[in-house]
Design an enzyme around this catalytic site. Structure first.
Site, PDB file in Angstrom:
ATOM      1  CB  SER A 256      -1.018   0.143   1.105  1.00 33.92           C
ATOM      2  OG  SER A 256       0.269   0.256   2.373  1.00 33.92           O
ATOM      3  CE  LYS A 257      -0.887   7.012  -3.645  1.00 32.93           C
ATOM      4  NZ  LYS A 257      -1.833   7.367  -4.202  1.00 32.93           N
ATOM      5  NE  ARG A 258      -1.673   6.118   6.274  1.00 35.60           N
ATOM      6  CZ  ARG A 258      -1.375   7.512   5.832  1.00 35.60           C
ATOM      7  NH1 ARG A 258      -0.317   7.415   6.152  1.00 35.60           N
ATOM      8  NH2 ARG A 258      -2.409   8.529   5.795  1.00 35.60           N
ATOM      9  N   GLY A 260       5.386   3.259   0.862  1.00 38.45           N
ATOM     10  CA  GLY A 260       6.162   3.243   0.469  1.00 38.45           C
ATOM     11  C   GLY A 260       5.844   3.827  -1.075  1.00 38.45           C
TER      12      GLY A 260
END
Length: 489
Positions: A256-258, A260
RNA sequence: GGCGCGUUCGUCUAGUGGCUUAGGACGCCGCCCUCUCAAGGCGGAGAUCACGGGUUCGAAUCCCGUACGCGCUACCA
């Protein structure tokens, strides 16, 4: 099926960027198609109007092209089974949904969101094992339906899932999978805005576009029974399914974006080579069964098979990507790197300056074994592009001693006598000074390196001097001597 | 909660009943090379194959159970 050509598709929804997990899915589809002389198709699944993102399709296409995953049919290039944008195919889905209704395999549902919500809550309160639609509208009479339709009451079309059925299918990666139809909801096929849901659009398009192998992420495994039901309801032959393991964060949750970067564009912008990203992502969940780790696209095509795809999720490990990037960079010819470096320079603070190809090539040759990224040819060795503004503090303490200015002066005069010096000339000159002073060459090299580059590390001393050139070397020695005096004072 | 899928060094993985004292790669550590840093070479640490039962002369490999993780459970894909 015997004579049918392999046809696979990558079918992303346009969220704004290409996720690296999507890149791997696209890559496996691409490899499988090329390996089997089949077709690779790009289809945009934009059936959610609330999620429309400006420019998303263009970004997706650009990222795919950058990665070298060229498709044979797609929204921008067309093909015999277009359009390839689901929002342009609305009538098709509605036609097929109506066909299902006429056979009682689907039905209109007029339930309001409020009733659905209340139903869900009630089911939750009763702690029913599974929350499902209660088929309320399946039991509406013909006239009630007619009347609702005429009045224009908002409606959806639902799949009529028969109870107590065993739904089974084979998956190339997961083998045999079974579901109980009692656990499957009467899935909405057409939403109240007239757009299809993923399930209907996906099945209809895969059939119409003659997709032979559905290769997609594992998150779709749970909805596959719905798709199987649809294929059967239409009387269509099922494609071969292959559900890929997920890509994970270091903590093993879904990537997920969170935690990296997840967009292919992020990696591209950070300077990763497409060859490295492709190589890396290919090995996340697949291997040829040997020890080979370094691959180019054509080798991947040659070796790829769905049978050798793993079942379990794989953590996206940046360190290995970095290593692969360095490996791919080192394998490139100096000329290839030159054009990449020039592009990088034109985006750097040195963009106004002129550096000859000859000099750049020398830098590349000297630095090749010491970089991980193209941009390192600039930022790891700025001393090639400008005189040092400051000197590494730790190195000053270690290498600049009381007699350093004298020694540098001695070197300077020796260098001044050189005419158009080669690398070897510099070396001879330094050796001569070392012998005269009765000290090891290293005793001169380290202070000189610091004087000339501002750093304690870098390529070989004489390569460095040669690339810089006699005049520049002398100038830098002079200003270093001044600096030593002020620093050591 | 229900359903589904998964589980071999920190990470990516090899392994499909005996060849395995579980192999390779990244990362880490050490040595060699060496003017530094890399690259390269050599070596090291690191996995009771999630756990518990079976089956078998023999199991990481087959079967069952448990645990844990993940996915799905929307008029999102």
């Amino acid at each position: 099926m015997i004579n049918s050509q392999v046809r696979v598709r990558f079918a992303p929804s346009p969220t704004g960027y290409l996720h690296v997990g999507g890149l791997r899915t696209a890559l496996y589809n691409y490899l499988f198609a090329r390996k089997n002389n089949g077709k690779f198709i790009l289809r945009i699944e934009d059936t959610d109007r609330n999620r429309y993102v400006e420019g998303a399709v263009e970004n997706l296409i650009a990222a795919l092209h950058w990665a070298g995953l060229n498709y044979d049919e797609g929204p921008d290039i067309g093909g015999p089974f277009g359009p390839y944008m689901q929002s342009h195919r609305l009538e098709i889905y509605n036609r097929y949904a109506e066909e299902l209704i006429s056979q009682d395999k689907a039905y209109y549902c007029f339930c309001t969101p409020e009733r659905l919500e209340a139903l869900r809550q009630e089911q939750q309160r009763q702690k029913l094992p599974q929350a499902k639609y209660d088929k309320h509208c399946l039991h509406l009479s013909k006239s009630e339906i007619e009347e609702n339709l005429l009045k224009g009451i908002p409606k959806v079309i639902r799949l009529n899932v028969e109870l107590n059925q065993k739904i089974e299918f084979d998956d190339v990666i997961r083998d045999h999978v079974e579901f109980d139809s009692n656990n499957i909801d009467d899935q909405v096929l057409i939403k109240s805005d007239g757009y299809p849901t993923y399930h209907l659009a996906n099945v209809v398009d895969d059939h119409l576009m003659q997709i032979t192998h559905v290769i997609r992420g594992e998150e779709w495994l749970s909805s596959t029974p719905k798709h199987v039901l649809l294929y059967d309801a239409f009387g269509w032959e099922r494609p071969v399914f292959a559900h890929l393991p997920l890509l994970l964060n270091p903590d093993r949750s879904k990537l997920s974006k969170r935690q990296g970067d997840v967009a292919v564009e992020d990696y591209r912008d950070k300077g990763y080579l497409k060859e490295a990203l492709i190589n890396f992502v290919a090995l996340l969940g697949w291997n040829a069964g040997d020890d080979k780790e370094f691959y180019y696209m054509d080798e991947l095509i040659e070796k790829f098979s769905l049978e050798r795809v793993n079942k379990s999720g794989a953590v996206f490990d940046l360190q290995k990507l970095n290593w692969l990037n360095a490996e791919h960079l080192r394998k490139k010819s100096d000329e290839e790197i030159l054009s990449l470096l020039k592009k990088e320079l034109s985006n750097s603070e040195y963009k106004g300056q002129f550096y000859s190809d000859e000099k750049l090539l020398l830098i590349i040759h000297a630095m090749k074994e010491r970089v991980n990224f193209v941009k390192d040819f600039i930022y790891n060795c700025r001393y090639f592009y400008e005189a040092p503004m400051e000197y590494e503090q730790k190195a000053i303490e270690k290498n600049w001693k009381e007699d350093t200015p004298q020694q540098l002066l001695r070197l300077k005069t020796e260098f001044e006598n050189l005419v158009n010096p080669s690398k070897e000339d510099f070396e001879h000159a330094l050796t001569k000074v070392a012998e005269e002073l009765k000290i090891g060459k290293g005793k001169l090299i380290h202070p000189l390196r610091l004087a000339v580059s501002g750093q304690s590390t870098g390529p070989g001393m004489f390569d460095l001097l040669f690339i810089l050139g006699k005049d520049e070397v002398i100038k830098r020695i002079e200003s270093a001597i001044k600096n030593i005096k002020s620093v050591k004072a």
